[in-house]
Design a protein around this motif. Sequence first.
Motif, PDB file in Angstrom:
ATOM      1  N   GLU A 571      73.409 -45.786  40.109  1.00 58.66           N
ATOM      2  CA  GLU A 571      72.176 -46.221  40.751  1.00 58.66           C
ATOM      3  C   GLU A 571      71.010 -46.218  39.771  1.00 58.66           C
ATOM      4  OE1 GLU A 571      71.773 -43.324  43.820  1.00 58.66           O
ATOM      5  OE2 GLU A 571      72.941 -44.491  45.273  1.00 58.66           O
ATOM      6  N   HIS A 572      70.063 -47.130  40.010  1.00 58.71           N
ATOM      7  CA  HIS A 572      68.806 -47.079  39.271  1.00 58.71           C
ATOM      8  C   HIS A 572      67.925 -45.986  39.870  1.00 58.71           C
ATOM      9  CE1 HIS A 572      70.040 -50.704  37.365  1.00 58.71           C
ATOM     10  NE2 HIS A 572      69.813 -51.507  38.391  1.00 58.71           N
ATOM     11  N   ALA A 573      67.246 -45.262  39.016  1.00 64.10           N
ATOM     12  CA  ALA A 573      66.348 -44.196  39.461  1.00 64.10           C
ATOM     13  C   ALA A 573      64.917 -44.700  39.448  1.00 64.10           C
ATOM     14  CB  ALA A 573      66.478 -42.979  38.553  1.00 64.10           C
ATOM     15  N   LEU A 574      64.193 -44.488  40.565  1.00 61.08           N
ATOM     16  CA  LEU A 574      62.808 -44.948  40.676  1.00 61.08           C
ATOM     17  C   LEU A 574      61.905 -43.834  41.183  1.00 61.08           C
ATOM     18  CD1 LEU A 574      64.676 -47.542  42.222  1.00 61.08           C
ATOM     19  CD2 LEU A 574      62.619 -48.633  41.343  1.00 61.08           C
ATOM     20  N   PHE A 575      60.634 -43.934  40.781  1.00 59.02           N
ATOM     21  CA  PHE A 575      59.647 -42.980  41.288  1.00 59.02           C
ATOM     22  C   PHE A 575      58.279 -43.625  41.190  1.00 59.02           C
ATOM     23  CE2 PHE A 575      57.162 -39.128  41.796  1.00 59.02           C
ATOM     24  CZ  PHE A 575      57.959 -38.379  42.661  1.00 59.02           C
ATOM     25  N   ILE A 576      57.499 -43.508  42.280  1.00 60.13           N
ATOM     26  CA  ILE A 576      56.103 -43.958  42.275  1.00 60.13           C
ATOM     27  C   ILE A 576      55.226 -42.757  42.584  1.00 60.13           C
ATOM     28  CG2 ILE A 576      56.626 -46.347  42.899  1.00 60.13           C
ATOM     29  CD1 ILE A 576      55.801 -45.638  45.801  1.00 60.13           C
ATOM     30  N   ALA A 577      54.023 -42.738  42.021  1.00 58.64           N
ATOM     31  CA  ALA A 577      53.128 -41.597  42.244  1.00 58.64           C
ATOM     32  C   ALA A 577      51.708 -41.974  41.875  1.00 58.64           C
ATOM     33  CB  ALA A 577      53.584 -40.391  41.419  1.00 58.64           C
ATOM     34  N   PHE A 578      50.754 -41.184  42.393  1.00 57.70           N
ATOM     35  CA  PHE A 578      49.364 -41.312  41.955  1.00 57.70           C
ATOM     36  C   PHE A 578      48.708 -39.939  42.024  1.00 57.70           C
ATOM     37  CE2 PHE A 578      49.181 -42.099  46.538  1.00 57.70           C
ATOM     38  CZ  PHE A 578      48.088 -41.358  46.960  1.00 57.70           C
ATOM     39  N   ALA A 579      47.653 -39.794  41.215  1.00 61.31           N
ATOM     40  CA  ALA A 579      46.955 -38.509  41.160  1.00 61.31           C
ATOM     41  C   ALA A 579      45.565 -38.728  40.543  1.00 61.31           C
ATOM     42  CB  ALA A 579      47.757 -37.510  40.316  1.00 61.31           C
ATOM     43  N   PRO A 580      44.618 -37.812  40.819  1.00 65.02           N
ATOM     44  CA  PRO A 580      44.616 -36.866  41.939  1.00 65.02           C
ATOM     45  C   PRO A 580      44.558 -37.621  43.274  1.00 65.02           C
ATOM     46  CG  PRO A 580      42.946 -36.314  40.272  1.00 65.02           C
ATOM     47  CD  PRO A 580      43.423 -37.689  39.978  1.00 65.02           C
ATOM     48  N   ILE A 581      44.893 -36.941  44.337  1.00 71.64           N
ATOM     49  CA  ILE A 581      45.008 -37.630  45.617  1.00 71.64           C
ATOM     50  C   ILE A 581      43.656 -38.122  46.136  1.00 71.64           C
ATOM     51  CG2 ILE A 581      45.566 -37.289  48.056  1.00 71.64           C
ATOM     52  CD1 ILE A 581      47.958 -35.629  47.176  1.00 71.64           C
ATOM     53  N   GLU A 582      42.629 -37.293  46.033  1.00 71.42           N
ATOM     54  CA  GLU A 582      41.334 -37.656  46.619  1.00 71.42           C
ATOM     55  C   GLU A 582      40.594 -38.722  45.817  1.00 71.42           C
ATOM     56  OE1 GLU A 582      40.209 -36.937  49.564  1.00 71.42           O
ATOM     57  OE2 GLU A 582      42.103 -35.880  49.884  1.00 71.42           O
ATOM     58  N   HIS A 583      40.632 -38.606  44.519  1.00 71.93           N
ATOM     59  CA  HIS A 583      39.960 -39.592  43.667  1.00 71.93           C
ATOM     60  C   HIS A 583      40.941 -40.033  42.582  1.00 71.93           C
ATOM     61  CE1 HIS A 583      36.117 -38.762  45.586  1.00 71.93           C
ATOM     62  NE2 HIS A 583      36.358 -37.463  45.437  1.00 71.93           N
ATOM     63  N   PRO A 584      41.850 -40.928  42.942  1.00 71.40           N
ATOM     64  CA  PRO A 584      42.943 -41.294  42.023  1.00 71.40           C
ATOM     65  C   PRO A 584      42.449 -41.910  40.720  1.00 71.40           C
ATOM     66  CG  PRO A 584      43.350 -42.095  44.261  1.00 71.40           C
ATOM     67  CD  PRO A 584      41.935 -41.646  44.222  1.00 71.40           C
ATOM     68  N   LYS A 585      43.024 -41.431  39.634  1.00 68.33           N
ATOM     69  CA  LYS A 585      42.705 -41.972  38.316  1.00 68.33           C
ATOM     70  C   LYS A 585      43.888 -42.695  37.687  1.00 68.33           C
ATOM     71  CE  LYS A 585      39.170 -38.505  37.120  1.00 68.33           C
ATOM     72  NZ  LYS A 585      38.795 -37.456  36.132  1.00 68.33           N
ATOM     73  N   ILE A 586      45.078 -42.444  38.212  1.00 62.76           N
ATOM     74  CA  ILE A 586      46.266 -43.066  37.631  1.00 62.76           C
ATOM     75  C   ILE A 586      47.318 -43.266  38.708  1.00 62.76           C
ATOM     76  CG2 ILE A 586      47.170 -40.812  36.892  1.00 62.76           C
ATOM     77  CD1 ILE A 586      48.545 -42.268  34.550  1.00 62.76           C
ATOM     78  N   ALA A 587      47.959 -44.428  38.674  1.00 63.63           N
ATOM     79  CA  ALA A 587      49.087 -44.733  39.559  1.00 63.63           C
ATOM     80  C   ALA A 587      50.246 -45.164  38.671  1.00 63.63           C
ATOM     81  CB  ALA A 587      48.726 -45.841  40.546  1.00 63.63           C
ATOM     82  N   VAL A 588      51.424 -44.627  38.961  1.00 64.69           N
ATOM     83  CA  VAL A 588      52.571 -44.804  38.059  1.00 64.69           C
ATOM     84  C   VAL A 588      53.789 -45.284  38.826  1.00 64.69           C
ATOM     85  CG1 VAL A 588      54.113 -43.657  36.424  1.00 64.69           C
ATOM     86  CG2 VAL A 588      51.728 -42.969  36.558  1.00 64.69           C
ATOM     87  N   ALA A 589      54.550 -46.168  38.181  1.00 65.11           N
ATOM     88  CA  ALA A 589      55.876 -46.553  38.668  1.00 65.11           C
ATOM     89  C   ALA A 589      56.859 -46.391  37.511  1.00 65.11           C
ATOM     90  CB  ALA A 589      55.883 -47.988  39.173  1.00 65.11           C
ATOM     91  N   VAL A 590      57.959 -45.718  37.789  1.00 69.17           N
ATOM     92  CA  VAL A 590      58.977 -45.465  36.768  1.00 69.17           C
ATOM     93  C   VAL A 590      60.305 -46.021  37.244  1.00 69.17           C
ATOM     94  CG1 VAL A 590      60.237 -43.702  35.466  1.00 69.17           C
ATOM     95  CG2 VAL A 590      57.806 -43.378  35.966  1.00 69.17           C
ATOM     96  N   LEU A 591      60.987 -46.717  36.356  1.00 66.91           N
ATOM     97  CA  LEU A 591      62.342 -47.187  36.617  1.00 66.91           C
ATOM     98  C   LEU A 591      63.235 -46.747  35.466  1.00 66.91           C
ATOM     99  CD1 LEU A 591      64.469 -49.331  37.963  1.00 66.91           C
ATOM    100  CD2 LEU A 591      63.828 -50.621  35.927  1.00 66.91           C
ATOM    101  N   VAL A 592      64.351 -46.114  35.811  1.00 64.98           N
ATOM    102  CA  VAL A 592      65.354 -45.754  34.811  1.00 64.98           C
ATOM    103  C   VAL A 592      66.645 -46.464  35.193  1.00 64.98           C
ATOM    104  CG1 VAL A 592      66.633 -43.909  33.671  1.00 64.98           C
ATOM    105  CG2 VAL A 592      64.271 -43.521  34.422  1.00 64.98           C
ATOM    106  N   GLU A 593      67.059 -47.399  34.356  1.00 67.03           N
ATOM    107  CA  GLU A 593      68.264 -48.163  34.666  1.00 67.03           C
ATOM    108  C   GLU A 593      69.484 -47.244  34.679  1.00 67.03           C
ATOM    109  OE1 GLU A 593      68.833 -51.473  32.089  1.00 67.03           O
ATOM    110  OE2 GLU A 593      67.295 -52.685  33.062  1.00 67.03           O
ATOM    111  N   HIS A 594      70.248 -47.318  35.785  1.00 65.89           N
ATOM    112  CA  HIS A 594      71.491 -46.553  35.943  1.00 65.89           C
ATOM    113  C   HIS A 594      71.263 -45.069  35.675  1.00 65.89           C
ATOM    114  CE1 HIS A 594      73.274 -50.517  36.005  1.00 65.89           C
ATOM    115  NE2 HIS A 594      72.805 -50.767  34.810  1.00 65.89           N
ATOM    116  N   GLY A 595      70.079 -44.594  36.100  1.00 63.49           N
ATOM    117  CA  GLY A 595      69.723 -43.201  35.823  1.00 63.49           C
ATOM    118  C   GLY A 595      70.224 -42.214  36.846  1.00 63.49           C
ATOM    119  N   GLY A 596      70.541 -42.700  38.073  1.00 63.88           N
ATOM    120  CA  GLY A 596      70.992 -41.788  39.124  1.00 63.88           C
ATOM    121  C   GLY A 596      69.865 -41.463  40.086  1.00 63.88           C
ATOM    122  N   GLY A 597      69.569 -40.190  40.257  1.00 61.47           N
ATOM    123  CA  GLY A 597      68.585 -39.747  41.241  1.00 61.47           C
ATOM    124  C   GLY A 597      67.156 -40.058  40.847  1.00 61.47           C
ATOM    125  N   GLY A 598      66.393 -40.626  41.781  1.00 64.23           N
ATOM    126  CA  GLY A 598      65.003 -40.941  41.498  1.00 64.23           C
ATOM    127  C   GLY A 598      64.161 -39.702  41.272  1.00 64.23           C
TER     128      GLY A 598
END
Length: 637
Positions: A571-598
């Motif tokens: 499986e491809h492993a994916l993760f999306i996130a942003f921080a800090p929650i109240e005043h977000p400064k960064i939003a990220v999406a990560v994909l790891v090909e055939h990485g397994g668990g997101g």
Amino acid sequence: MAGDDAIKNHAAERRLFVIRTVVACGLLTLLIGLLFARIYYLQVYKHGYYETRSQDNRMRMAVVPPVRGLIFDRDGQLLANNRPAYQLEIVPEQVKGTVRQTIDRLGRIVDISDADRERFFSRLNQTPSFRGTPIKLSLTQAEVARFEVNREQFPGVDIRAGLTRHYPLGKYAAHIVGYVGGITERDLSNVDKKRYRGSSHIGKSGVELAYESALHGYPGSRVVETNASGRALRQLDETPAKAGDSLILTLDSGLQKAAYNALGDKDGAVVALDPQNGGVLALVSKPGYNPDLFVDGISHANYAKLISDPHKPLYNRALQGQYPPGSTIKPVMAIGALETGVIDPDKKVWCPGYITLPGSDHHYRDWKRSGQGWINLTQAIERSSDVYFYKLGMKLGIDDIHRYGSMFGLGHKTGIDLPRENAGIMPSREWKRGNRGQPWYPGETLITVIGQGYTTSTPLQLASMVSEIAERGHAYRPHVLKATKNPQSGEVTPYKPEALPPIQLKDERHWNTVINAMRGVIDNPHGTAHHYVGMNLKYPIAGKSGSAQVAGLPQNEVAPDLASIPYKLREHALFIAFAPIEHPKIAVAVLVEHGGGGSSVAGPIAREVIDHYLDQQSQNDSRQADNASASPSQQDS
């Protein structure tokens, strides 16, 4: 007859003849004198001047190519600059023999590749015969020396000092900055040919291609005096070229390197955006490649190596890779279900580990085969329950699934200012009928709501999607340009971010419901990413993991260990996130090909990227505070 002779005045006629003869001789003598005087003037008095004009000398108009604009990151670090180089040119009308014969003889002292020849002849028809056409774009010092020794054997061939492109970040930023290459006939068909007189390079990918018009500038000209072999003797007049604009990107070079290195030995992509303006902080596709290889014409061997590499280093996974988003789209589906009122977020639903559709014995399984028990919406997001969302999807229906997915940008290009972006697929009844010629089936609704089946997205789309969640529906179109700088005036023109159409919910509290659940993915001990991302946090993070299936399992087969699955079937492993929650400064999406668990594979990469950026921001804020507090004392002293 005797009467006629009697009236003739022979003495007068002889006198007239003598006068005419004297006058004619005088005029002839004067003309001969003037001729000799002119010869003396040209041959003796003006000898020094006309000596330099001898031997078939002539005036020649030479094109002055513009200096290509530089590319900087947000902090002023160079991403693309110009280095001195020597270029070999041929002026066809001054060549003795044929051009092909000249090139063949040149090839004995200078390394001229097949690619060099192909590029030369493709441009030859586009360039007047009295202008130089480059045959080799960058000569080594040894090649320059060999040509200079043999220069007299090559009339019409000359060396021109110029600049060549260089990319200091190399593989780290290759997919976003791009590269330039030799101009081909196809390139010239898409641009204003007058602007490219004398130029040898043009943007081929990335920012170099997207902002070619701004970077290239405008050519100038100079009038030079040349000898019979075409060599310039002196410059008589010049109209200076106008250099291209320099570009300042939103990219953070340090973060770009950190994101690339965080992927380790895995193939994948990382996209980090500033949710407050849509600026691209990092855009990584791994593996990368060395863009300098393409500047002066990549060799067949090197190109074949890149093309045949099974890891596809030329493939921009961040913009072009279309992967099932998996459970990363569950927050969007939850918003759709809340907005349409098909679920009560507090009502618990039983998850035995699978569900079946009426009239079918096919098991649609949860990732946790033993089941999740009784869970509500928040717990379903935290634990990424597939069964909960299967049931949610049955109530929501494919039409609303498609509507809310599209509302958050799935299935559509983001419109980023980079070329060759793919749109992905947010399937619908109409899409399937038009592309597959088949009706929509209920089972397809179940797998669509958890980001599987026909659904595909790019890592950039996922980063844009999570930015919209972070900003509660008020996000900006992703962009890499921060400002342009005029090299003549030094004037800086900021890029104006484009706000996306706002996502206005019927009940704004639904944003909090989903975002708090995404925070629980990391904070709650039962959250899928708690043990991988949520330990020792310096600031609150909201995130969602995902694992995109590449191949399905038979109905009753137990999921095997990752190590026992062939790499290409993992499986491809994916993760999306942003921080800090109240005043977000960064939003990220990560994909790891055939990485397994997101959570276990992609989650730590996202955490590393966020930590790097926010720690750097904190240090910058501290320095600014220190400078501000030091100012009064400095003024007093």
